[in-house]
Structure formats: structure tokens, C-alpha cells
Scaffold this motif. Structure first.
Motif, PDB file in Angstrom:
ATOM      1  N   HIS A  35      29.599  37.092  43.678  1.00  0.00           N
ATOM      2  CA  HIS A  35      30.004  38.478  43.965  1.00  0.00           C
ATOM      3  C   HIS A  35      31.409  38.520  44.567  1.00  0.00           C
ATOM      4  CE1 HIS A  35      29.874  42.614  45.308  1.00  0.00           C
ATOM      5  NE2 HIS A  35      30.133  42.199  46.546  1.00  0.00           N
ATOM      6  N   GLU A  36      31.669  37.649  45.566  1.00  0.00           N
ATOM      7  CA  GLU A  36      32.973  37.657  46.223  1.00  0.00           C
ATOM      8  C   GLU A  36      34.103  37.318  45.247  1.00  0.00           C
ATOM      9  OE1 GLU A  36      32.568  35.083  49.601  1.00  0.00           O
ATOM     10  OE2 GLU A  36      31.331  36.533  50.680  1.00  0.00           O
ATOM     11  N   ILE A  37      33.859  36.367  44.376  1.00  0.00           N
ATOM     12  CA  ILE A  37      34.887  36.024  43.388  1.00  0.00           C
ATOM     13  C   ILE A  37      35.090  37.186  42.429  1.00  0.00           C
ATOM     14  CG2 ILE A  37      35.438  34.505  41.437  1.00  0.00           C
ATOM     15  CD1 ILE A  37      34.040  32.243  43.055  1.00  0.00           C
ATOM     16  N   ASN A  38      33.991  37.797  41.989  1.00  0.00           N
ATOM     17  CA  ASN A  38      34.098  38.915  41.038  1.00  0.00           C
ATOM     18  C   ASN A  38      34.867  40.107  41.592  1.00  0.00           C
ATOM     19  OD1 ASN A  38      32.771  37.630  38.927  1.00  0.00           O
ATOM     20  ND2 ASN A  38      30.763  38.413  39.526  1.00  0.00           N
ATOM     21  N   ILE A  39      34.705  40.431  42.879  1.00  0.00           N
ATOM     22  CA  ILE A  39      35.366  41.624  43.425  1.00  0.00           C
ATOM     23  C   ILE A  39      36.784  41.347  43.918  1.00  0.00           C
ATOM     24  CG2 ILE A  39      33.163  42.695  44.053  1.00  0.00           C
ATOM     25  CD1 ILE A  39      33.910  42.038  47.025  1.00  0.00           C
ATOM     26  N   SER A  40      37.146  40.075  44.047  1.00  0.00           N
ATOM     27  CA  SER A  40      38.463  39.751  44.602  1.00  0.00           C
ATOM     28  C   SER A  40      39.520  39.622  43.512  1.00  0.00           C
ATOM     29  CB  SER A  40      38.390  38.439  45.400  1.00  0.00           C
ATOM     30  OG  SER A  40      38.145  37.351  44.537  1.00  0.00           O
ATOM     31  N   ASP A  41      40.762  39.764  43.943  1.00  0.00           N
ATOM     32  CA  ASP A  41      41.889  39.486  43.050  1.00  0.00           C
ATOM     33  C   ASP A  41      42.231  37.997  43.096  1.00  0.00           C
ATOM     34  OD1 ASP A  41      42.804  42.220  42.062  1.00  0.00           O
ATOM     35  OD2 ASP A  41      42.689  42.543  44.230  1.00  0.00           O
ATOM     36  N   LYS A  42      42.084  37.397  44.260  1.00  0.00           N
ATOM     37  CA  LYS A  42      42.271  35.954  44.461  1.00  0.00           C
ATOM     38  C   LYS A  42      41.201  35.488  45.434  1.00  0.00           C
ATOM     39  CE  LYS A  42      46.066  35.479  42.070  1.00  0.00           C
ATOM     40  NZ  LYS A  42      46.046  34.794  40.796  1.00  0.00           N
ATOM     41  N   TYR A  43      40.744  34.259  45.231  1.00  0.00           N
ATOM     42  CA  TYR A  43      39.714  33.693  46.088  1.00  0.00           C
ATOM     43  C   TYR A  43      40.180  32.314  46.537  1.00  0.00           C
ATOM     44  CZ  TYR A  43      35.181  32.315  47.873  1.00  0.00           C
ATOM     45  OH  TYR A  43      34.165  31.911  48.687  1.00  0.00           O
ATOM     46  N   PHE A  44      40.431  32.158  47.833  1.00  0.00           N
ATOM     47  CA  PHE A  44      40.891  30.884  48.378  1.00  0.00           C
ATOM     48  C   PHE A  44      39.694  30.013  48.744  1.00  0.00           C
ATOM     49  CE2 PHE A  44      44.876  33.155  50.188  1.00  0.00           C
ATOM     50  CZ  PHE A  44      45.473  33.132  48.942  1.00  0.00           C
ATOM     51  N   SER A  45      39.598  28.843  48.093  1.00  0.00           N
ATOM     52  CA  SER A  45      38.483  27.931  48.357  1.00  0.00           C
ATOM     53  C   SER A  45      38.916  26.831  49.306  1.00  0.00           C
ATOM     54  CB  SER A  45      37.970  27.327  47.058  1.00  0.00           C
ATOM     55  OG  SER A  45      38.825  26.292  46.615  1.00  0.00           O
ATOM     56  N   TRP A  46      37.935  26.093  49.808  1.00  0.00           N
ATOM     57  CA  TRP A  46      38.201  24.981  50.723  1.00  0.00           C
ATOM     58  C   TRP A  46      38.643  23.730  49.983  1.00  0.00           C
ATOM     59  CZ3 TRP A  46      33.465  25.140  54.553  1.00  0.00           C
ATOM     60  CH2 TRP A  46      33.582  26.257  55.361  1.00  0.00           C
ATOM     61  N   GLY A  47      38.955  23.843  48.725  1.00  0.00           N
ATOM     62  CA  GLY A  47      39.472  22.691  47.991  1.00  0.00           C
ATOM     63  C   GLY A  47      38.897  22.534  46.595  1.00  0.00           C
ATOM     64  N   TRP A  48      37.813  23.228  46.290  1.00  0.00           N
ATOM     65  CA  TRP A  48      37.229  23.134  44.961  1.00  0.00           C
ATOM     66  C   TRP A  48      37.850  24.195  44.061  1.00  0.00           C
ATOM     67  CZ3 TRP A  48      34.739  27.630  43.533  1.00  0.00           C
ATOM     68  CH2 TRP A  48      34.371  28.491  44.567  1.00  0.00           C
ATOM     69  N   LYS A  49      37.762  23.950  42.766  1.00  0.00           N
ATOM     70  CA  LYS A  49      38.265  24.947  41.829  1.00  0.00           C
ATOM     71  C   LYS A  49      37.236  25.187  40.737  1.00  0.00           C
ATOM     72  CE  LYS A  49      41.065  21.721  39.123  1.00  0.00           C
ATOM     73  NZ  LYS A  49      42.394  21.473  38.585  1.00  0.00           N
ATOM     74  N   ASP A  50      37.392  26.284  40.094  1.00  0.00           N
ATOM     75  CA  ASP A  50      36.514  26.670  38.998  1.00  0.00           C
ATOM     76  C   ASP A  50      37.395  26.780  37.754  1.00  0.00           C
ATOM     77  OD1 ASP A  50      34.921  27.944  37.109  1.00  0.00           O
ATOM     78  OD2 ASP A  50      34.109  29.409  38.524  1.00  0.00           O
ATOM     79  N   ASN A  51      37.275  25.811  36.862  1.00  0.00           N
ATOM     80  CA  ASN A  51      38.136  25.789  35.672  1.00  0.00           C
ATOM     81  C   ASN A  51      37.957  27.007  34.781  1.00  0.00           C
ATOM     82  OD1 ASN A  51      39.367  23.345  36.354  1.00  0.00           O
ATOM     83  ND2 ASN A  51      37.727  22.159  35.396  1.00  0.00           N
TER      84      ASN A  51
END
Length: 171
Positions: A35-51
Motif C-alpha cells: 500500500h505504501e509503495i502504491n500511494i507514494s511517488d518515491k519509497y526510500f528503503s533500508w537498502g533493498w530494491k524491487d526490480n
């Protein structure tokens, strides 16, 4: 703040969210993360990425941990930090749920029982502050009556400062 943020997003502002939990990016599924990724324009992670999603930007921890300035090699304690989960599911993500918690406890007991006695005597088991009706303390005392227990109320940094090794059993 949520109302303020929503009003600004509706007026054209960008919404940037930073990761704020340990289960994010490592669980098979986590509805809050999605949900948080879907509603955001950018999502800062603790180091992981989603290709598959360019919104996720791996920047590392947003809040630095406090340096305890301790030579852990000079300490002799072992700290095992345990979790507890609600008896009934309220949050949908890939974690132990309901009676699976009893399996988790059995795993912790097996870990401790496998420790040599000279190490086990230096062990502190930090119980999760919220018991959720599992009676953690009573279960530990029944299974391993000599184990030193911390109720989860004491300062974690002080407990870590007394430990040579810290074992966390959850994210």
C-alpha cells in the motif's frame, strides 16, 4: 499530519515515504508495504530494491543506530531477543500467526537447549514487552526454569552493552 499530507498530495505535492519496519522488503508479502509503495511517488528503503518497481529507492537506514562504544569481545553475556505475536491475526503479512507462535517458541527452546551449559548460564532471554496472552514468562520457566528472563521493559541498549553476542529472532 496525515490530513495535512493528504491535502498537500491532492494539491499536487509529491509523497515520499521512508521504510519504517524490519519486515519490509524481505517478507513474501506485506500488505502495508504494498500500500505504501502504491500511494507514494518515491519509497526510500533500508537498502533493498524491487526490480519491478522504480519507486523503491535503496538508500539505507533513515535513522542511524546509536554507537554504544562497547568492546563486546570483553563482555561475556549472550542476549536472545524474542518476539510475541497476537493470538489472532490483525495484520496481513508473511510472519508467524496464531498457533504458529507455539512452533516459534519450540524453536527458541531448542536453540537454548543446544547451547553448552557454560554459555547457557550467561544467557538472558529478552521477552517481548507485549505478551498477547501467550504467557511467555511461564512457558520459559516451565521449560527452562534456570534461564534468566528480561521482561522487555529494560533498555535494550543496556542489555546489548552487557553482551558479547546479541541474537535477534525477528526482523
Amino acid at each position: 499530519f496525515k490530513t495535512y499530507a493528504a491535502q498537500n498530495v491532492e494539491s499536487g505535492s509529491k509523497l515520499i515515504i521512508g521504510q519504517h519496519g524490519g519486515m519490509y522488503g524481505v517478507g513474501k508479502w506485506h500488505f502495508v508495504e504494498e500500500h505504501e509503495i502504491n500511494i507514494s511517488d518515491k519509497y526510500f528503503s533500508w537498502g533493498w530494491k524491487d526490480n519491478s518497481n522504480s519507486k523503491v529507492i535503496p538508500i539505507g537506514k533513515l535513522k542511524n543506530s546509536q554507537d554504544l562504544c562497547i568492546n563486546h569481545a570483553s563482555k561475556n553475556g549472550l542476549l536472545l531477543a524474542c518476539c510475541s505475536m497476537p493470538r489472532y491475526s490483525y495484520h496481513m503479512y508473511s510472519t508467524i500467526m496464531s498457533s504458529q507462535y507455539l512452533n516459534y517458541l519450540d524453536d527458541q527452546f531448542a536453540f537454548v537447549e543446544a547451547l553448552p551449559e557454560h554459555i547457557r548460564t550467561k544467557l538472558t532471554v529478552r521477552l517481548y514487552k507485549n505478551d498477547y496472552g501467550w504467557e511467555q514468562k511461564a512457558r520459559w520457566h516451565k521449560k527452562l526454569p534456570k534461564i534468566k528472563l528480561d521482561s522487555g521493559e529494560n533498555n535494550i541498549n543496556k542489555l546489548i552493552a552487557q553482551s558479547r553476542i546479541f541474537v535477534s529472532t525477528y526482523n
